[in-house]
Design a protein around this motif. Structure first.
Motif, PDB file in Angstrom:
ATOM      1  N   LEU A  67      -3.716 -14.274   9.757  1.00  0.00           N
ATOM      2  CA  LEU A  67      -2.538 -13.617  10.316  1.00  0.00           C
ATOM      3  C   LEU A  67      -2.166 -12.467   9.393  1.00  0.00           C
ATOM      4  O   LEU A  67      -2.086 -12.639   8.177  1.00  0.00           O
ATOM      5  N   GLU A  68      -1.929 -11.297   9.981  1.00  0.00           N
ATOM      6  CA  GLU A  68      -1.487 -10.148   9.196  1.00  0.00           C
ATOM      7  C   GLU A  68      -0.178  -9.629   9.797  1.00  0.00           C
ATOM      8  O   GLU A  68      -0.117  -9.296  10.969  1.00  0.00           O
ATOM      9  N   VAL A  69       0.864  -9.624   8.979  1.00  0.00           N
ATOM     10  CA  VAL A  69       2.165  -9.096   9.375  1.00  0.00           C
ATOM     11  C   VAL A  69       2.379  -7.825   8.565  1.00  0.00           C
ATOM     12  O   VAL A  69       2.256  -7.845   7.344  1.00  0.00           O
ATOM     13  N   GLN A  70       2.686  -6.722   9.259  1.00  0.00           N
ATOM     14  CA  GLN A  70       2.772  -5.424   8.580  1.00  0.00           C
ATOM     15  C   GLN A  70       4.122  -4.763   8.842  1.00  0.00           C
ATOM     16  O   GLN A  70       4.605  -4.760   9.965  1.00  0.00           O
ATOM     17  N   PHE A  71       4.711  -4.223   7.777  1.00  0.00           N
ATOM     18  CA  PHE A  71       5.971  -3.481   7.842  1.00  0.00           C
ATOM     19  C   PHE A  71       5.742  -2.089   7.285  1.00  0.00           C
ATOM     20  O   PHE A  71       4.944  -1.911   6.373  1.00  0.00           O
ATOM     21  N   LYS A  72       6.518  -1.106   7.776  1.00  0.00           N
ATOM     22  CA  LYS A  72       6.540   0.211   7.151  1.00  0.00           C
ATOM     23  C   LYS A  72       7.544   0.145   6.008  1.00  0.00           C
ATOM     24  O   LYS A  72       8.617  -0.443   6.139  1.00  0.00           O
ATOM     25  N   ASP A  81       0.861  -1.178   0.000  1.00  0.00           N
ATOM     26  CA  ASP A  81       0.000   0.000   0.000  1.00  0.00           C
ATOM     27  C   ASP A  81       0.901   1.234   0.000  1.00  0.00           C
ATOM     28  O   ASP A  81       1.381   1.662   1.054  1.00  0.00           O
ATOM     29  N   GLU A  82       1.156   1.759  -1.196  1.00  0.00           N
ATOM     30  CA  GLU A  82       2.041   2.920  -1.341  1.00  0.00           C
ATOM     31  C   GLU A  82       1.468   4.147  -0.628  1.00  0.00           C
ATOM     32  O   GLU A  82       2.211   4.939  -0.058  1.00  0.00           O
ATOM     33  N   LYS A  83       0.144   4.296  -0.668  1.00  0.00           N
ATOM     34  CA  LYS A  83      -0.495   5.460  -0.064  1.00  0.00           C
ATOM     35  C   LYS A  83      -0.269   5.489   1.449  1.00  0.00           C
ATOM     36  O   LYS A  83       0.052   6.524   2.016  1.00  0.00           O
ATOM     37  N   GLU A  84      -0.427   4.332   2.088  1.00  0.00           N
ATOM     38  CA  GLU A  84      -0.228   4.239   3.536  1.00  0.00           C
ATOM     39  C   GLU A  84       1.240   4.010   3.902  1.00  0.00           C
ATOM     40  O   GLU A  84       1.615   4.123   5.063  1.00  0.00           O
ATOM     41  N   GLY A  85       2.045   3.610   2.919  1.00  0.00           N
ATOM     42  CA  GLY A  85       3.457   3.356   3.160  1.00  0.00           C
ATOM     43  C   GLY A  85       3.725   2.072   3.926  1.00  0.00           C
ATOM     44  O   GLY A  85       4.624   2.027   4.762  1.00  0.00           O
ATOM     45  N   VAL A  86       2.916   1.031   3.636  1.00  0.00           N
ATOM     46  CA  VAL A  86       3.089  -0.236   4.354  1.00  0.00           C
ATOM     47  C   VAL A  86       3.105  -1.421   3.387  1.00  0.00           C
ATOM     48  O   VAL A  86       2.569  -1.345   2.286  1.00  0.00           O
ATOM     49  N   LEU A  87       3.740  -2.495   3.840  1.00  0.00           N
ATOM     50  CA  LEU A  87       3.710  -3.776   3.163  1.00  0.00           C
ATOM     51  C   LEU A  87       3.056  -4.752   4.130  1.00  0.00           C
ATOM     52  O   LEU A  87       3.438  -4.830   5.304  1.00  0.00           O
ATOM     53  N   LYS A  88       2.035  -5.476   3.650  1.00  0.00           N
ATOM     54  CA  LYS A  88       1.318  -6.424   4.499  1.00  0.00           C
ATOM     55  C   LYS A  88       1.455  -7.826   3.932  1.00  0.00           C
ATOM     56  O   LYS A  88       1.365  -8.029   2.727  1.00  0.00           O
ATOM     57  N   GLU A 117      14.062 -12.775   9.096  1.00  0.00           N
ATOM     58  CA  GLU A 117      15.498 -12.978   8.912  1.00  0.00           C
ATOM     59  C   GLU A 117      15.918 -12.289   7.622  1.00  0.00           C
ATOM     60  O   GLU A 117      15.646 -12.809   6.537  1.00  0.00           O
ATOM     61  N   GLY A 118      16.544 -11.130   7.760  1.00  0.00           N
ATOM     62  CA  GLY A 118      16.940 -10.378   6.573  1.00  0.00           C
ATOM     63  C   GLY A 118      15.725  -9.967   5.773  1.00  0.00           C
ATOM     64  O   GLY A 118      14.841  -9.279   6.271  1.00  0.00           O
ATOM     65  N   ASN A 119      15.647 -10.425   4.522  1.00  0.00           N
ATOM     66  CA  ASN A 119      14.501 -10.079   3.673  1.00  0.00           C
ATOM     67  C   ASN A 119      13.551 -11.264   3.501  1.00  0.00           C
ATOM     68  O   ASN A 119      12.862 -11.373   2.496  1.00  0.00           O
ATOM     69  N   VAL A 120      13.489 -12.154   4.504  1.00  0.00           N
ATOM     70  CA  VAL A 120      12.591 -13.312   4.466  1.00  0.00           C
ATOM     71  C   VAL A 120      11.800 -13.372   5.767  1.00  0.00           C
ATOM     72  O   VAL A 120      12.347 -13.172   6.856  1.00  0.00           O
ATOM     73  N   LYS A 153      12.034  -2.653   0.131  1.00  0.00           N
ATOM     74  CA  LYS A 153      12.790  -2.201   1.296  1.00  0.00           C
ATOM     75  C   LYS A 153      11.799  -1.836   2.386  1.00  0.00           C
ATOM     76  O   LYS A 153      10.911  -1.003   2.177  1.00  0.00           O
ATOM     77  N   VAL A 154      11.949  -2.507   3.540  1.00  0.00           N
ATOM     78  CA  VAL A 154      11.057  -2.266   4.664  1.00  0.00           C
ATOM     79  C   VAL A 154      11.876  -2.001   5.917  1.00  0.00           C
ATOM     80  O   VAL A 154      13.048  -2.359   6.001  1.00  0.00           O
ATOM     81  N   ASP A 155      11.244  -1.382   6.895  1.00  0.00           N
ATOM     82  CA  ASP A 155      11.853  -1.145   8.195  1.00  0.00           C
ATOM     83  C   ASP A 155      11.553  -2.365   9.062  1.00  0.00           C
ATOM     84  O   ASP A 155      10.425  -2.541   9.532  1.00  0.00           O
ATOM     85  N   ALA A 156      12.554  -3.225   9.264  1.00  0.00           N
ATOM     86  CA  ALA A 156      12.351  -4.473  10.012  1.00  0.00           C
ATOM     87  C   ALA A 156      11.939  -4.204  11.459  1.00  0.00           C
ATOM     88  O   ALA A 156      11.258  -5.030  12.077  1.00  0.00           O
TER      89      ALA A 156
END
Length: 165
Positions: free
Chosen positions: A145-150, A81-88, A106-109, A130-133
């Motif tokens: 289950l919903e996992v969300q990153f900025k 979601d580019e508008k909200e700036g998140v990856l779900k 773990e890294g990008n996984v 690219k996300v903020d881990a």
């Protein structure tokens, strides 16, 4: 017109995969007289932000092969979601409880594991953005289950402008 041709091509490829499935199930049943399972295999089809269809396989059996594991691979969708700036990451894992779920980045996984009685899930999702881990949050409600990153902004090249005299 392009979308229709592309969809027909993808649908034919998916259909061929399911033709051999009956043989896989018969071979598994008749090996030692015991019944194993559940076995499942499928495709998730979504339309990406670029308008092109994206196909994702899931399941614990691949066409032409015996079951790959006793665990189920949950259907996991990646939503940006580019508008909200998140990856779900949204995973369907019915039959387990919140305390049974383990999410490890773990890294990008992202590895998702859950076990409750005879329900065992394992999923491994590569993150291609690219996300903020450190911003990761996870919620579980009604089997979802919903996992969300900025999202992180793209790295800007560092450098110095030199004035020419």
């Amino acid at each position: 017109m392009f979308f229709d041709d592309e969809f027909d091509r993808i649908f034919k490829r998916m259909s061929r995969s399911f033709m051999d499935f009956d043989d896989v199930f018969e071979n598994v049943k008749s090996q030692d007289g015991k019944t194993y399972g559940p076995f499942y295999y499928g495709y998730s089809m979504t339309v990406g932000p670029d308008g092109k269809p994206q196909i994702q396989e899931y399941g614990n059996v691949r066409p032409g092969l015996l079951p790959t594991a006793e665990t189920r691979e949950p259907l996991i969708d990646t939503i940006v979601d580019e508008k909200e700036g998140v990856l779900k990451l949204v995973a369907e894992m019915p039959g387990v409880e919140k305390k049974d779920i383990k999410v490890v980045v773990e890294g990008n996984v992202v590895n998702v594991d859950a076990e409750h009685g005879d329900k065992k899930y394992h999923g491994r999702v590569p993150i291609k953005r690219k996300v903020d881990a450190d911003s990761v949050k996870a919620t579980y409600t009604n089997g979802i289950l919903e996992v969300q990153f900025k999202l992180k902004g793209e790295d800007k090249p560092k450098g110095k402008t030199v004035e020419v005299n």
